[in-house]
Design a protein around this motif. Sequence first.
Motif, PDB file in Angstrom:
ATOM      1  N   GLY A  64       0.822  -1.190   0.000  1.00 29.94           N
ATOM      2  CA  GLY A  64       0.000   0.000   0.000  1.00 29.94           C
ATOM      3  C   GLY A  64       0.861   1.246   0.000  1.00 29.94           C
ATOM      4  O   GLY A  64       2.078   1.184   0.167  1.00 29.94           O
ATOM      5  N   VAL A  65       0.209   2.376  -0.196  1.00 31.53           N
ATOM      6  CA  VAL A  65       0.844   3.685  -0.046  1.00 31.53           C
ATOM      7  C   VAL A  65      -0.048   4.482   0.893  1.00 31.53           C
ATOM      8  O   VAL A  65      -1.235   4.692   0.608  1.00 31.53           O
ATOM      9  CB  VAL A  65       0.995   4.428  -1.397  1.00 31.53           C
ATOM     10  N   ILE A  66       0.524   4.884   2.028  1.00 30.23           N
ATOM     11  CA  ILE A  66      -0.198   5.663   3.026  1.00 30.23           C
ATOM     12  C   ILE A  66       0.649   6.879   3.390  1.00 30.23           C
ATOM     13  O   ILE A  66       1.817   6.958   3.018  1.00 30.23           O
ATOM     14  CB  ILE A  66      -0.533   4.818   4.278  1.00 30.23           C
ATOM     15  N   GLU A  67       0.068   7.810   4.118  1.00 33.49           N
ATOM     16  CA  GLU A  67       0.817   9.018   4.496  1.00 33.49           C
ATOM     17  C   GLU A  67       1.989   8.686   5.409  1.00 33.49           C
ATOM     18  O   GLU A  67       3.090   9.170   5.210  1.00 33.49           O
ATOM     19  CB  GLU A  67      -0.095  10.044   5.164  1.00 33.49           C
ATOM     20  N   ASN A  68       1.736   7.869   6.450  1.00 33.71           N
ATOM     21  CA  ASN A  68       2.791   7.588   7.429  1.00 33.71           C
ATOM     22  C   ASN A  68       2.653   6.161   7.928  1.00 33.71           C
ATOM     23  O   ASN A  68       1.563   5.751   8.327  1.00 33.71           O
ATOM     24  CB  ASN A  68       2.686   8.566   8.605  1.00 33.71           C
ATOM     25  N   ASP A  69       3.745   5.428   7.917  1.00 35.68           N
ATOM     26  CA  ASP A  69       3.743   4.023   8.317  1.00 35.68           C
ATOM     27  C   ASP A  69       4.198   3.874   9.770  1.00 35.68           C
ATOM     28  O   ASP A  69       5.128   3.137  10.067  1.00 35.68           O
ATOM     29  CB  ASP A  69       4.634   3.209   7.365  1.00 35.68           C
ATOM     30  N   PHE A  70       3.551   4.608  10.662  1.00 35.70           N
ATOM     31  CA  PHE A  70       3.756   4.467  12.100  1.00 35.70           C
ATOM     32  C   PHE A  70       5.176   4.794  12.550  1.00 35.70           C
ATOM     33  O   PHE A  70       5.826   4.018  13.247  1.00 35.70           O
ATOM     34  CB  PHE A  70       3.351   3.059  12.580  1.00 35.70           C
ATOM     35  N   HIS A  71       5.665   5.987  12.161  1.00 35.30           N
ATOM     36  CA  HIS A  71       6.982   6.448  12.608  1.00 35.30           C
ATOM     37  C   HIS A  71       6.927   7.945  12.880  1.00 35.30           C
ATOM     38  O   HIS A  71       5.952   8.619  12.543  1.00 35.30           O
ATOM     39  CB  HIS A  71       8.074   6.102  11.581  1.00 35.30           C
ATOM     40  N   ASP A  72       7.999   8.460  13.491  1.00 32.00           N
ATOM     41  CA  ASP A  72       8.010   9.846  13.959  1.00 32.00           C
ATOM     42  C   ASP A  72       8.329  10.886  12.893  1.00 32.00           C
ATOM     43  O   ASP A  72       8.177  12.076  13.134  1.00 32.00           O
ATOM     44  CB  ASP A  72       8.973  10.003  15.138  1.00 32.00           C
ATOM     45  N   ARG A  73       8.748  10.495  11.715  1.00 30.60           N
ATOM     46  CA  ARG A  73       9.110  11.460  10.664  1.00 30.60           C
ATOM     47  C   ARG A  73       7.934  11.703   9.728  1.00 30.60           C
ATOM     48  O   ARG A  73       7.867  11.211   8.612  1.00 30.60           O
ATOM     49  CB  ARG A  73      10.332  10.958   9.902  1.00 30.60           C
ATOM     50  N   LYS A  74       6.968  12.489  10.221  1.00 29.98           N
ATOM     51  CA  LYS A  74       5.750  12.767   9.460  1.00 29.98           C
ATOM     52  C   LYS A  74       6.049  13.550   8.187  1.00 29.98           C
ATOM     53  O   LYS A  74       5.246  13.565   7.261  1.00 29.98           O
ATOM     54  CB  LYS A  74       4.742  13.527  10.318  1.00 29.98           C
ATOM     55  N   ASP A  75       7.221  14.193   8.130  1.00 31.42           N
ATOM     56  CA  ASP A  75       7.610  14.957   6.946  1.00 31.42           C
ATOM     57  C   ASP A  75       8.045  14.059   5.792  1.00 31.42           C
ATOM     58  O   ASP A  75       8.098  14.507   4.652  1.00 31.42           O
ATOM     59  CB  ASP A  75       8.739  15.939   7.291  1.00 31.42           C
ATOM     60  N   LEU A  76       8.358  12.805   6.075  1.00 33.03           N
ATOM     61  CA  LEU A  76       8.802  11.865   5.039  1.00 33.03           C
ATOM     62  C   LEU A  76       7.598  11.054   4.579  1.00 33.03           C
ATOM     63  O   LEU A  76       7.281  10.001   5.117  1.00 33.03           O
ATOM     64  CB  LEU A  76       9.916  10.967   5.567  1.00 33.03           C
ATOM     65  N   ALA A  77       6.907  11.590   3.576  1.00 36.19           N
ATOM     66  CA  ALA A  77       5.652  11.004   3.118  1.00 36.19           C
ATOM     67  C   ALA A  77       5.504  11.211   1.613  1.00 36.19           C
ATOM     68  O   ALA A  77       6.111  12.122   1.057  1.00 36.19           O
ATOM     69  CB  ALA A  77       4.486  11.656   3.858  1.00 36.19           C
ATOM     70  N   PRO A  78       4.696  10.340   0.991  1.00 36.23           N
ATOM     71  CA  PRO A  78       3.977   9.191   1.520  1.00 36.23           C
ATOM     72  C   PRO A  78       4.878   7.965   1.639  1.00 36.23           C
ATOM     73  O   PRO A  78       5.982   7.934   1.109  1.00 36.23           O
ATOM     74  CB  PRO A  78       2.876   8.955   0.487  1.00 36.23           C
ATOM     75  N   ASN A  79       4.351   6.972   2.349  1.00 36.45           N
ATOM     76  CA  ASN A  79       5.110   5.754   2.642  1.00 36.45           C
ATOM     77  C   ASN A  79       4.520   4.533   1.951  1.00 36.45           C
ATOM     78  O   ASN A  79       3.309   4.316   2.007  1.00 36.45           O
ATOM     79  CB  ASN A  79       5.088   5.449   4.136  1.00 36.45           C
ATOM     80  N   VAL A  80       5.377   3.749   1.332  1.00 29.35           N
ATOM     81  CA  VAL A  80       4.992   2.414   0.889  1.00 29.35           C
ATOM     82  C   VAL A  80       4.931   1.562   2.150  1.00 29.35           C
ATOM     83  O   VAL A  80       5.811   1.654   3.010  1.00 29.35           O
ATOM     84  CB  VAL A  80       6.012   1.849  -0.125  1.00 29.35           C
ATOM     85  N   CYS A  81       3.891   0.764   2.279  1.00 27.69           N
ATOM     86  CA  CYS A  81       3.707  -0.022   3.502  1.00 27.69           C
ATOM     87  C   CYS A  81       3.219  -1.429   3.168  1.00 27.69           C
ATOM     88  O   CYS A  81       2.777  -1.697   2.052  1.00 27.69           O
ATOM     89  CB  CYS A  81       2.690   0.655   4.416  1.00 27.69           C
ATOM     90  N   ALA A  82       3.284  -2.272   4.159  1.00 28.68           N
ATOM     91  CA  ALA A  82       2.681  -3.609   4.120  1.00 28.68           C
ATOM     92  C   ALA A  82       3.158  -4.450   2.938  1.00 28.68           C
ATOM     93  O   ALA A  82       2.408  -5.251   2.396  1.00 28.68           O
ATOM     94  CB  ALA A  82       1.154  -3.504   4.131  1.00 28.68           C
TER      95      ALA A  82
END
Length: 152
Positions: A64-82
Amino acid sequence: MEFEIIRVADRPEIKEQAAQWFHQKWEIPLEAYLESMEDCLTKKSIVPQWYIAFENERIIGGLGVIENDFHDRKDLAPNVCAVYTEEDKRGNGIAGALLNYVCTDMKKKGIDTLYLITDHTSFYERYGWEFLCMVQEDGEAGTTRMYIHRPY
């Protein structure tokens, strides 16, 4: 080996099947996947997006692609996940195909830089990802590796 990559946004009828599959792999609440996939289907924004690799009617991989994959760097987005490939299908290029597909698809949508977190140390480099920094995972004591995929 033949498989097809499907965007959940293009096949809404697979939403429940896809959400259940991700839930079984990652133990994130089913409702979280269903909600994210529903957001994907409304197409109000580019993110989130979900991708499934099918062999016949069987899901053999996904991400998937989500805004944040449960980490503290909210500025590093979007995130590939799962990112996951069924164990009996690993080594067949499925994860690489999914990663390449998502990068191309997101670039078409105007997002050419993606991030992901992982404990792997050499897998993602094969597909053009670069180690960026260590990040603090939400609710975890340790840190994990953050990777970036930039446009060529």
